[in-house]
Scaffold this motif. Structure first.
Motif, PDB file in Angstrom:
ATOM      1  N   TYR A 173     -45.265   8.747   2.787  1.00  0.00           N
ATOM      2  CA  TYR A 173     -44.033   9.474   2.509  1.00  0.00           C
ATOM      3  C   TYR A 173     -44.193  10.941   2.889  1.00  0.00           C
ATOM      4  O   TYR A 173     -45.314  11.435   3.106  1.00  0.00           O
ATOM      5  CB  TYR A 173     -43.605   9.330   1.049  1.00  0.00           C
ATOM      6  CG  TYR A 173     -44.641   9.713   0.029  1.00  0.00           C
ATOM      7  CD1 TYR A 173     -44.924  11.046  -0.264  1.00  0.00           C
ATOM      8  CD2 TYR A 173     -45.336   8.726  -0.678  1.00  0.00           C
ATOM      9  CE1 TYR A 173     -45.877  11.384  -1.201  1.00  0.00           C
ATOM     10  CE2 TYR A 173     -46.296   9.061  -1.621  1.00  0.00           C
ATOM     11  CZ  TYR A 173     -46.555  10.392  -1.886  1.00  0.00           C
ATOM     12  OH  TYR A 173     -47.507  10.727  -2.812  1.00  0.00           O
ATOM     13  N   GLU A 174     -43.076  11.638   2.919  1.00  0.00           N
ATOM     14  CA  GLU A 174     -43.079  13.041   3.323  1.00  0.00           C
ATOM     15  C   GLU A 174     -43.320  13.975   2.147  1.00  0.00           C
ATOM     16  O   GLU A 174     -44.054  14.950   2.235  1.00  0.00           O
ATOM     17  CB  GLU A 174     -41.742  13.381   3.986  1.00  0.00           C
ATOM     18  CG  GLU A 174     -41.677  14.757   4.608  1.00  0.00           C
ATOM     19  CD  GLU A 174     -40.395  14.923   5.400  1.00  0.00           C
ATOM     20  OE1 GLU A 174     -39.491  15.641   4.920  1.00  0.00           O
ATOM     21  OE2 GLU A 174     -40.297  14.319   6.487  1.00  0.00           O
ATOM     22  N   LYS A 175     -42.692  13.690   1.010  1.00  0.00           N
ATOM     23  CA  LYS A 175     -42.853  14.523  -0.179  1.00  0.00           C
ATOM     24  C   LYS A 175     -42.416  13.727  -1.395  1.00  0.00           C
ATOM     25  O   LYS A 175     -41.755  12.693  -1.284  1.00  0.00           O
ATOM     26  CB  LYS A 175     -42.053  15.813  -0.054  1.00  0.00           C
ATOM     27  CG  LYS A 175     -40.644  15.656   0.509  1.00  0.00           C
ATOM     28  CD  LYS A 175     -40.096  16.992   0.976  1.00  0.00           C
ATOM     29  CE  LYS A 175     -38.809  16.807   1.772  1.00  0.00           C
ATOM     30  NZ  LYS A 175     -38.319  18.058   2.375  1.00  0.00           N
ATOM     31  N   TYR A 212     -38.991   9.546   2.238  1.00  0.00           N
ATOM     32  CA  TYR A 212     -39.678   8.855   3.318  1.00  0.00           C
ATOM     33  C   TYR A 212     -39.452   9.575   4.647  1.00  0.00           C
ATOM     34  O   TYR A 212     -38.542  10.392   4.794  1.00  0.00           O
ATOM     35  CB  TYR A 212     -39.246   7.395   3.397  1.00  0.00           C
ATOM     36  CG  TYR A 212     -37.764   7.146   3.555  1.00  0.00           C
ATOM     37  CD1 TYR A 212     -37.164   7.111   4.821  1.00  0.00           C
ATOM     38  CD2 TYR A 212     -36.962   6.897   2.442  1.00  0.00           C
ATOM     39  CE1 TYR A 212     -35.814   6.851   4.970  1.00  0.00           C
ATOM     40  CE2 TYR A 212     -35.603   6.632   2.580  1.00  0.00           C
ATOM     41  CZ  TYR A 212     -35.033   6.618   3.847  1.00  0.00           C
ATOM     42  OH  TYR A 212     -33.699   6.355   3.984  1.00  0.00           O
ATOM     43  N   ARG A 213     -40.297   9.263   5.590  1.00  0.00           N
ATOM     44  CA  ARG A 213     -40.235   9.930   6.884  1.00  0.00           C
ATOM     45  C   ARG A 213     -39.171   9.290   7.779  1.00  0.00           C
ATOM     46  O   ARG A 213     -38.832   8.110   7.595  1.00  0.00           O
ATOM     47  CB  ARG A 213     -41.608   9.891   7.551  1.00  0.00           C
ATOM     48  CG  ARG A 213     -42.659  10.641   6.748  1.00  0.00           C
ATOM     49  CD  ARG A 213     -43.993  10.690   7.437  1.00  0.00           C
ATOM     50  NE  ARG A 213     -44.954  11.457   6.639  1.00  0.00           N
ATOM     51  CZ  ARG A 213     -46.169  11.781   7.043  1.00  0.00           C
ATOM     52  NH1 ARG A 213     -46.592  11.399   8.253  1.00  0.00           N
ATOM     53  NH2 ARG A 213     -46.972  12.466   6.261  1.00  0.00           N
TER      54      ARG A 213
END
Length: 681
Positions: A173-175, A212-213
């Protein structure tokens, strides 16, 4: 070792089992016995005294034990054997419900109650599953309409092989953050910049969403129900129901929070998996639509719909429970030459609270579970294809034997002994049990943090001559107290075990043998450990974690570890004697883990004294061999004014395999041997 009773040999030659097994009994074993048969082709109205007149259910067998006890004044006068015979489904006996054995079905004195296979060559499988035999081939997939009474399940076994719930595979995931709303805008109480500058701390609210990216999650998933997420922490990976997906800001909201105190560490890898959607189907995976009761399976090449297909329906196959109110125990129950299979994974803790406890401590069940049990045994048997731990000797279990068993393909861990706690009521203590000569392998399929052996608040138990391998977390975990508080875990013996392929690059902070808390008289002896591979930091061989004290590690070998062969986080008065530690850092350290990898051959993290400041003995390191190729002997964050008074080194051999290279000694990496000796080492 066993401290009461004596070990006797009970030979089942008359029943066709040409082997011996040992059970702890206080007296000599009675030679008289009653013998019965059980088969799914049987009839509970018959006598049960021959294969042709076999009983049909285990309940009828237990009723017979109760009758025999009643006929002899309330105690069993002679041993009773129940032979499982092949039936309609060959060597598989499907249970309709959990087998529940109580003190009313106990053995007594010399008399045993034995459940075994009639044929030693073809053990019967006691299954808690539903057999799927109505597949319809629909292009590349198979479908089966299951009964309306079927319980939701997360496991499928085709031809004896585990097949996985349809999933995305591991993604990053991104954050991650926390917030209460489900709007399409960023949450007001989530400041990503501030988060990056000052990551979540233990006091912060646990995160309940992640971003999510781009391109990872199709927008169509937002319309699905039943979606689940596996989110990696450091030494756990928790399972969550997805509350909502918002494609506009690439946000996945969870119904239960992630253990955010660990989530920001690089050792998590910021990893997650989505599962339980038909969009994720690929060869070897399945999806069950709970609303229609239709299961879809995408077969692997060469598979046929005629192969045995089983979905588990019972969380526990067998319980052997004494009376916790009166304290009366179940005694002298024996399972021999049987296979137990197809137990459900229990997600109740995950979906109602959280399931991020170390070692899958949150589980409250096992395929076979004992409580208030004494002098019972499982021998020459297998436990496989289950969703949690294979066997659990829970509270108030004493003098029980697990010998020559094979536990494999498990959702969590192999064998669990005792339960969580610091100081346990002596009446509830689990003591003097033996696990020996067994194979525990291939765990963590559902709950990755399961251990080969989880030995919690329990005392004087012996884990010996076992082969333990391929678990995503730790091989053998002993103790359950973080720090120097009083415990109920003295005298456990971990000896002559072969432990390897631990971690497998999935979780972090682990060891072949891992310990917690004060453990007076505990011994870890003659074990072989190798190939410990963590995802991030902490792929250690032997690991005395927080407060581990008064333990002896002797005559052990550790080699091919990602991190140090020996790591003492902190503890007091531990003895490391006559061990061999070789080739630490053998397993490569990819950059994605944040650089956690090379610490040293041995490591000591810190030294909070248990009874006040000052020079205290953290450990004694004597007559060991350290065989290294990168030169670094030891790393430590212990203050230098405490390092040397607190850690004693005597008569060790240090060897660097690199020609003309020196071993690098503390207190600073690069110190010479003469400087090390000047400190009395």
């Amino acid at each position: 070792m066993l401290t009461q009773g004596r070990v006797v040999s009970f030979v089942l030659l008359a029943a066709g089992f040409n082997g011996h097994f040992t059970v702890a009994l206080p007296h000599s074993t009675a030679l008289e016995l009653e013998e019965y048969y059980i088969s799914d082709k049987g009839d509970d109205a018959k006598s049960g005294k021959s294969p042709e007149d076999a009983f049909a259910t285990v309940d009828r067998c237990l009723a017979e034990v109760r009758a025999l006890r009643n006929n002899s004044g309330g105690k069993l006068a002679e041993s009773v054997i129940f032979n499982f015979v092949a039936g309609r489904r060959g060597s598989t006996f499907v249970l309709g419900r959990t087998v529940e054995i109580t003190p009313r079905e106990s053995g007594d004195g010399d008399a045993l109650v034995v459940f075994k296979s009639q044929s030693a060559a073809e053990p019967v499988t006691i299954s808690g599953g539903y057999i799927v035999d109505n597949w319809h081939v629909d292009g590349k997939t198979w479908t089966a309409k299951l009964p309306d009474t079927i319980k939701p399940f997360h496991q499928l076994f085709i031809n004896g092989q585990r097949r996985v719930l349809a999933n995305t595979g591991v993604m990053q995931y991104e954050k991650i953050g926390q917030g209460s709303g489900l709007s399409d805008e960023w949450e007001d109480d989530y400041d990503y910049v501030a988060y990056r500058r000052s990551p979540l701390k233990r006091t912060d609210a646990d995160p309940n969403f992640f971003v999510y990216r781009p391109g990872q999650v199709p927008a169509s998933l937002a319309d699905e129900t039943g979606l689940e997420a596996i989110v990696y922490e450091i030494w756990t990976a928790s399972v969550h129901q997805v509350a909502a997906i918002h494609p506009s800001n690439r946000t996945i909201y969870l119904r239960t929070p992630v253990a955010g105190r660990w989530e920001v560490s690089a050792a998590t890898g910021h990893r997650y998996i989505l599962q339980n959607s038909p969009q994720f189907l690929k060869p070897g995976s399945f999806y069950f639509d709970e609303s229609t009761k239709v299961m879809t399976y995408y077969p692997e090449e060469g598979e046929s719909p005629t192969m045995e297909s089983v979905v588990p329906q019972l969380t526990e196959l067998v319980t052997v429970f004494g009376n916790s109110t009166s304290g009366s125990k179940v005694t002298n129950i024996v399972f021999a030459n049987l296979r137990f299979a197809h137990a459900m994974a229990d997600y109740s803790a995950c979906f109602t609270g959280e399931c991020s406890d170390q070692s899958a401590n949150f589980l409250t069940s096992a395929a076979i579970r004992f409580e208030f049990a004494r002098n019972c045994a499982i021998t020459h048997s297998a436990i496989a294809h289950v969703g949690g731990y294979g066997i659990w000797l829970d509270q108030a279990c004493e003098n029980n034997t697990l010998a020559n068993i094979h536990v494999y393909d498990v959702g969590a861990g192999g064998v669990r002994i005792g339960r969580a706690g610091h100081v346990i009521d002596p009446e509830l203590q689990t003591n003097f049990n033996v696990l020996s000569d067994s194979i525990l392998e291939d765990g963590g399929h559902i709950f990755k943090e399961g251990c080969g052996v989880l030995l919690q608040a329990a005392a004087h138990n012996t884990i010996t001559h076992n082969h333990i391998h391929h678990f995503h977390y730790t091989g053998v975990s002993i103790g359950w107290s973080w720090g120097y508080a009083a415990t109920s875990s003295p005298g456990n013996l971990i000896t002559y075990n072969h432990i390897h392929d631990i971690g497998m690059g999935d979780l972090s902070d682990m060891g072949c043998v891992y310990s917690l808390g004060i453990q007076i008289g505990a011994q870890v002896l003659h074990n072989l450990c190798h190939d410990v591979w963590s995802y991030g930091y902490g792929g250690w061989g032997y690991y005395t974690d927080e407060g581990s004290s008064n333990m002896t590690y002797a005559y052990n070998i550790a080699y091919h570890t990602k991190s140090a062969c020996l790591h003492q986080h902190y503890g007091e008065n531990n003895q490391f004697i006559n061990n061999i530690f070789a080739y630490p850092h053998h397993i490569p350290c990819p950059d994605k883990t944040g650089g956690y990898c090379f610490d040293s051959a041995i490591k000591s993290s810190r030294h909070p004294a248990g009874s006040g400041p000052g020079a205290m003995s953290s450990f004694n390191f004597e007559r060991n061999i350290i065989y290294i190729s990168n030169g670094t002997l030891m790393s430590s964050s212990v203050p230098q004014d405490l390092l040397f008074p607190n850690q004693t080194f005597n008569n060790n051999i240090y060897w660097n395999t690199v020609q003309h290279a020196n071993v690098l000694f503390p207190p600073k990496s690069g110190s010479k041997f003469s400087e090390w000796q000047a400190h009395g080492k």
